[in-house]
Write an enzyme that holds these catalytic residues in place. Structure first.
Site, mmCIF file in Angstrom:
data_model
loop_
_atom_site.group_PDB
_atom_site.id
_atom_site.type_symbol
_atom_site.label_atom_id
_atom_site.label_comp_id
_atom_site.label_asym_id
_atom_site.label_seq_id
_atom_site.Cartn_x
_atom_site.Cartn_y
_atom_site.Cartn_z
ATOM 1 N N THR A 157 -21.988 5.327 -9.041
ATOM 2 C CA THR A 157 -21.998 4.115 -9.874
ATOM 3 C C THR A 157 -21.850 2.734 -9.050
ATOM 4 O OG1 THR A 157 -20.529 2.846 -11.490
ATOM 5 C CG2 THR A 157 -19.385 4.265 -10.212
ATOM 6 N N GLU A 185 -20.018 0.587 -9.712
ATOM 7 C CA GLU A 185 -18.474 0.223 -9.666
ATOM 8 C C GLU A 185 -17.829 0.383 -8.547
ATOM 9 O OE1 GLU A 185 -16.270 0.428 -13.233
ATOM 10 O OE2 GLU A 185 -18.213 0.876 -14.385
HETATM 11 P P1 TYD Z 1 -18.204 -0.351 -20.132
HETATM 12 O O1 TYD Z 1 -19.038 0.080 -21.340
HETATM 13 O O2 TYD Z 1 -16.614 0.159 -20.516
HETATM 14 O O3 TYD Z 1 -18.458 -0.161 -18.846
HETATM 15 P P2 TYD Z 1 -18.049 -0.597 -17.276
HETATM 16 O O4 TYD Z 1 -16.733 -1.367 -17.424
HETATM 17 O O5 TYD Z 1 -17.880 0.766 -16.602
HETATM 18 O O6 TYD Z 1 -19.112 -1.583 -16.920
HETATM 19 O O7 TYD Z 1 -17.716 -1.824 -20.530
HETATM 20 C C1 TYD Z 1 -18.914 -2.593 -20.264
HETATM 21 C C2 TYD Z 1 -18.666 -4.192 -20.040
HETATM 22 O O8 TYD Z 1 -17.947 -4.282 -21.661
HETATM 23 C C3 TYD Z 1 -17.329 -4.288 -19.295
HETATM 24 O O9 TYD Z 1 -17.480 -5.762 -18.742
HETATM 25 C C4 TYD Z 1 -15.956 -4.255 -20.137
HETATM 26 C C5 TYD Z 1 -16.598 -4.973 -21.377
HETATM 27 N N1 TYD Z 1 -16.015 -4.086 -22.796
HETATM 28 C C6 TYD Z 1 -15.377 -5.200 -23.618
HETATM 29 O O10 TYD Z 1 -15.355 -6.250 -23.444
HETATM 30 N N2 TYD Z 1 -14.812 -4.562 -24.726
HETATM 31 C C7 TYD Z 1 -14.649 -3.177 -24.780
HETATM 32 O O11 TYD Z 1 -13.910 -2.773 -25.936
HETATM 33 C C8 TYD Z 1 -15.351 -2.272 -23.944
HETATM 34 C C9 TYD Z 1 -15.210 -0.805 -24.033
HETATM 35 C C10 TYD Z 1 -15.806 -2.839 -22.843
#
Ligand code: TYD
Length: 347
Positions: A129, A131
């Site tokens: 990833t 990340e």
């Molecule tokens: P996510 O789908 O968890 O992927 P990642 O953090 O691995 O990139 O989240 C994508 C983005 O969306 C991340 O910046 C966190 C944000 N997010 C929210 O704002 N609210 C939420 O409920 C979730 C799950 C994620």
């Protein structure tokens, strides 16, 4: 010499990327596919039920930490390529409890690498990833950017990647690493931003956005990732790191606004909640290497979102048991936790 795969073992083949990738392999190629999946909360065997008994697809319920099982399968099915997708992937869960991420993502990967040492594989593909690089505020991360993970999830993937590198150097395991930006599409578990937004909107429930929603991610439709993975299964070189991205970057708020528009729902459904601890404000990958191989994304964001929204609309029977099942309890707990952490931050 043609060294393209004949039999691929896919770990985590019943999860989001796994299901899409296995479908791609069975529809677009003639390889045989063996799936090993632990069927934790995020994996559903019935995703691929239509292919069972087809002669080219075998499903095995099992953990990647079970070395004996993996060794036996690789030998008896004559596996020549291993695509390692099995992982715990949700950052928020890793913040609540890091240990399962260490167990599956680190220990599980090391176990697989040990198995790979004992058999003759053409390729070991480690799915990783963006990340692992941590926050990228400017420019784009290259394949040799230092790893600086922010979340327990990202740290577990970075550790696993380091073991992949070490097993390649020390034991000659023919492994390489694929790092992707955020992926979306059908079969994604509802805890992730995109399906969560779609399902909240369909229920006219508020969509929790961390902080001001200005965090930026690149978004890639899952079919494009599957094409890239297959290409790399055929020509990827051990020791390399490959980036896969669309280069299409949006803030979370912009992305959710597009979903709401597609569903004809008001933007007032977006609800700001206290930010995720350690939240990376931006990820961005450079992906020139894949372009040189002739790969580029083919599904535009608007089209990908349209397909994804349509899929969730048309597949209630897939997500309803998840949305109202065990996950409902997790959502409640997570929401309470988020609000409490907000109180702590404000205090
Ligand atoms: P996510 O789908 O968890 O992927 P990642 O953090 O691995 O990139 O989240 C994508 C983005 O969306 C991340 O910046 C966190 C944000 N997010 C929210 O704002 N609210 C939420 O409920 C979730 C799950 C994620």
């Amino acid at each position: 010499m043609d060294d393209s795969p004949r039999t691929i073992l896919v770990t985590g083949g019943a999860g989001f990327i796994g299901t899409n990738f296995v479908e791609y392999l069975l529809r677009q190629t003639d390889v045989r596919v063996v799936v090993v999946d632990a069927l934790t909360y995020a994996g559903q065997r019935h995703n691929l039920a239509a292919y069972e008994g087809s002669g080219r697809y075998v499903f095995v319920h099992g953990h990647i930490e079970n070395a004996q099982l993996l060794y036996h399968l690789c030998r008896t099915c004559e596996v020549d390529t291993l695509v390692h997708l099995a992982a715990h992937t949700h950052v928020d869960r890793s913040i609540l409890q890091a240990q399962p991420f260490v167990q599956t993502n680190v220990q599980g990967t090391v176990t697989l690498l040990e198995v790979a040492r004992q058999i003759r594989l053409r390729r070991f593909v480690q799915m990783s990833t963006d990340e692992v690089y941590g926050e990228c505020l400017r420019g784009e991360c290259a394949e040799d950017t230092p790893l600086l993970p922010s979340s327990p999830y990202a740290a577990s993937k970075a550790a696993a990647d380091c073991f992949v590198h070490a097993y390649r150097r020390t034991y000659g395991v023919p492994a390489f690493i694929v790092r992707s930006c955020n992926v979306y599409g059908p079969y994604q578990f509802p805890e992730k931003l995109l399906p969560m937004s779609i399902l909240c909107a369909l229920h006219d429930e508020p969509i929790p956005l961390y902080g001001d929603g200005s965090q930026r991610r690149q978004w890639l439709y899952v079919d494009d990732l599957c094409r890239a993975l297959w290409l790399l299964c055929c020509i990827g070189e051990p020791g390399q790191v490959y980036h896969v991205s669309s280069g299409v970057e949006l803030t979370n708020r912009e992305l959710v606004a597009q979903i709401l528009q597609l569903l004809g729902k008001p933007e007032t459904l977006m609800r700001s909640v206290p930010d995720r601890p350690g939240h990376d404000r931006r990820y961005a990958l450079r992906w020139e290497q894949l372009r040189c191989f002739g790969w580029e994304p083919s599904v535009q964001l608007e089209e990908g979102l349209r397909r994804t929204v349509a899929w969730y609309r048309d597949h209630r029977s897939w997500w309803e048991p998840l949305w109202y099942g065990e996950y409902a309890q997790y959502r409640r707990q997570w929401y309470e936790q988020v609000l409490q952490s907000g109180v702590r931050q404000e205090g």
